[in-house]
Design an enzyme around this catalytic site. Sequence first.
Site, PDB file in Angstrom:
ATOM      1  N   PRO A  24       0.375  -1.206   0.114  1.00 55.07           N
ATOM      2  CA  PRO A  24       0.075  -0.300   0.109  1.00 55.07           C
ATOM      3  C   PRO A  24       0.943   1.347   0.179  1.00 55.07           C
ATOM      4  CG  PRO A  24      -0.623  -0.720   2.033  1.00 55.07           C
ATOM      5  CD  PRO A  24       0.568  -1.832   1.399  1.00 55.07           C
ATOM      6  N   ASN A  25       0.185   2.160  -0.853  1.00 54.24           N
ATOM      7  CA  ASN A  25       0.878   3.510  -0.670  1.00 54.24           C
ATOM      8  C   ASN A  25       2.398   3.299  -1.410  1.00 54.24           C
ATOM      9  OD1 ASN A  25      -1.146   4.545   0.355  1.00 54.24           O
ATOM     10  ND2 ASN A  25      -0.711   3.450   2.695  1.00 54.24           N
ATOM     11  N   ARG A  32       4.697  11.557  -2.382  1.00 47.19           N
ATOM     12  CA  ARG A  32       4.868  11.023  -1.503  1.00 47.19           C
ATOM     13  C   ARG A  32       5.941  10.775  -0.683  1.00 47.19           C
ATOM     14  NH1 ARG A  32       4.390   4.793   1.671  1.00 47.19           N
ATOM     15  NH2 ARG A  32       3.448   5.429   3.962  1.00 47.19           N
ATOM     16  N   TYR A  37      10.945   9.124   1.510  1.00 46.20           N
ATOM     17  CA  TYR A  37      10.860   7.807   0.251  1.00 46.20           C
ATOM     18  C   TYR A  37      11.875   8.574  -1.037  1.00 46.20           C
ATOM     19  CZ  TYR A  37       7.463   5.760   3.592  1.00 46.20           C
ATOM     20  OH  TYR A  37       7.375   5.678   4.796  1.00 46.20           O
ATOM     21  N   ASN A  86       8.117  -5.443  -0.623  1.00 49.71           N
ATOM     22  CA  ASN A  86       8.034  -4.280   1.093  1.00 49.71           C
ATOM     23  C   ASN A  86       6.210  -4.053   0.608  1.00 49.71           C
ATOM     24  OD1 ASN A  86       7.344  -1.829   1.815  1.00 49.71           O
ATOM     25  ND2 ASN A  86       9.123  -0.669   0.409  1.00 49.71           N
ATOM     26  N   ALA A  89       2.796  -0.665   4.913  1.00 49.10           N
ATOM     27  CA  ALA A  89       2.547  -0.665   5.943  1.00 49.10           C
ATOM     28  C   ALA A  89       1.416  -1.909   7.022  1.00 49.10           C
ATOM     29  CB  ALA A  89       1.389   0.106   6.916  1.00 49.10           C
ATOM     30  N   HIS A  92       4.101  -4.162   9.108  1.00 47.49           N
ATOM     31  CA  HIS A  92       3.836  -3.802  10.529  1.00 47.49           C
ATOM     32  C   HIS A  92       2.653  -4.073  11.488  1.00 47.49           C
ATOM     33  CE1 HIS A  92       6.028  -1.617   9.536  1.00 47.49           C
ATOM     34  NE2 HIS A  92       6.048  -0.620   8.807  1.00 47.49           N
ATOM     35  N   ASP A  99       1.762 -15.158   7.225  1.00 44.70           N
ATOM     36  CA  ASP A  99       0.907 -16.566   6.950  1.00 44.70           C
ATOM     37  C   ASP A  99       1.032 -17.196   5.680  1.00 44.70           C
ATOM     38  OD1 ASP A  99       0.409 -16.445   9.674  1.00 44.70           O
ATOM     39  OD2 ASP A  99      -1.817 -17.251   9.416  1.00 44.70           O
ATOM     40  N   GLU A 110      12.407  -9.117   2.332  1.00 43.25           N
ATOM     41  CA  GLU A 110      11.317  -8.427   3.079  1.00 43.25           C
ATOM     42  C   GLU A 110      12.330  -7.041   2.255  1.00 43.25           C
ATOM     43  OE1 GLU A 110      10.598  -8.626   7.185  1.00 43.25           O
ATOM     44  OE2 GLU A 110      10.466  -6.669   6.826  1.00 43.25           O
ATOM     45  N   HIS A 112      12.417  -2.614   2.535  1.00 42.87           N
ATOM     46  CA  HIS A 112      12.195  -1.169   2.883  1.00 42.87           C
ATOM     47  C   HIS A 112      13.126   0.096   2.312  1.00 42.87           C
ATOM     48  CE1 HIS A 112       9.006  -3.169   5.491  1.00 42.87           C
ATOM     49  NE2 HIS A 112       9.773  -3.751   6.096  1.00 42.87           N
ATOM     50  N   SER A 114      12.796   3.165   3.506  1.00 42.61           N
ATOM     51  CA  SER A 114      13.829   3.778   4.810  1.00 42.61           C
ATOM     52  C   SER A 114      13.995   3.081   6.142  1.00 42.61           C
ATOM     53  CB  SER A 114      12.122   4.395   5.927  1.00 42.61           C
ATOM     54  OG  SER A 114      11.662   3.868   5.872  1.00 42.61           O
ATOM     55  N   ARG A 119      12.687   4.983  13.322  1.00 38.24           N
ATOM     56  CA  ARG A 119      11.595   6.211  12.789  1.00 38.24           C
ATOM     57  C   ARG A 119      10.709   5.191  13.929  1.00 38.24           C
ATOM     58  NH1 ARG A 119       9.495   5.513   6.972  1.00 38.24           N
ATOM     59  NH2 ARG A 119       7.989   7.096   7.560  1.00 38.24           N
ATOM     60  N   ARG A 123       6.890   1.253  13.855  1.00 44.54           N
ATOM     61  CA  ARG A 123       7.032   0.529  12.330  1.00 44.54           C
ATOM     62  C   ARG A 123       8.170  -0.793  12.503  1.00 44.54           C
ATOM     63  NH1 ARG A 123       5.144   4.001   8.223  1.00 44.54           N
ATOM     64  NH2 ARG A 123       5.023   5.660   9.724  1.00 44.54           N
TER      65      ARG A 123
HETATM   66  C1  DQA Z   1       8.083   1.564   3.940  1.00 39.39           C
HETATM   67  C2  DQA Z   1       8.029   1.121   5.517  1.00 39.39           C
HETATM   68  C3  DQA Z   1       6.664   1.580   6.014  1.00 39.39           C
HETATM   69  O1  DQA Z   1       6.715   1.933   7.838  1.00 39.39           O
HETATM   70  C4  DQA Z   1       5.943   2.277   5.563  1.00 39.39           C
HETATM   71  O2  DQA Z   1       3.831   2.389   5.791  1.00 39.39           O
HETATM   72  C5  DQA Z   1       5.715   2.328   4.293  1.00 39.39           C
HETATM   73  C6  DQA Z   1       7.096   2.257   3.509  1.00 39.39           C
HETATM   74  C7  DQA Z   1       9.509   1.188   3.985  1.00 39.39           C
HETATM   75  O3  DQA Z   1       9.875   1.403   2.113  1.00 39.39           O
HETATM   76  O4  DQA Z   1      10.483   2.452   4.052  1.00 39.39           O
HETATM   77  O5  DQA Z   1       4.838   2.155   3.269  1.00 39.39           O
HETATM   78  O6  DQA Z   1       7.802  -0.015   3.611  1.00 39.39           O
END
Ligand code: DQA
Length: 152
Positions: A24-25, A32, A37, A86, A89, A92, A99, A110, A112, A114, A119, A123
Amino acid sequence: MVSVQSTKKKFNLYRMKLLVLNGPNLNLLGKREPEIYGKESFDDYFSQLKENFKQLSLEYYQSNIEGELINKIHEVGFDYDGIVFNAGAYTHTSIALGDAIKGVTTPVIEVHISNVHSREKFRHKSFIAPWCKGTIAGFGLKSYDLAIKSFI
Ligand code: DQA
């Protein structure tokens, strides 16, 4: 009988199949919170990745919907050589994504953008990390590069 896949592997014609999966996002990358980012869109970055890793078969999928991410993991998770994920959110919050990763055979890394550990406290927890091969965080978009390299 020799299968097509093993023949390809033998003669080095096999192209590793990797999925880059964004949650998401992350479709808003470039617009954003650029101070966290960055200013580059993921589409532009992904074109570069494809150029830099021509020897691989790289695919990209993004969804803001948890169930669609789970469906995608099920779809490729017994066939592809790796998933670079990635989960945004959902990292978390989502026991269901954890699963899904636990339930498939394809290794998942995994990532990220950031450094989630520097942070907010919420997170710091990842519900997917225990089922992933490893975690790469804090290198900007380069986190994806590093994850892909780790599969080669
Ligand atoms: C993220 C870190 C997450 O905490 C955040 O909600 C994101 C981006 C990152 O790539 O740093 O959406 O996954």
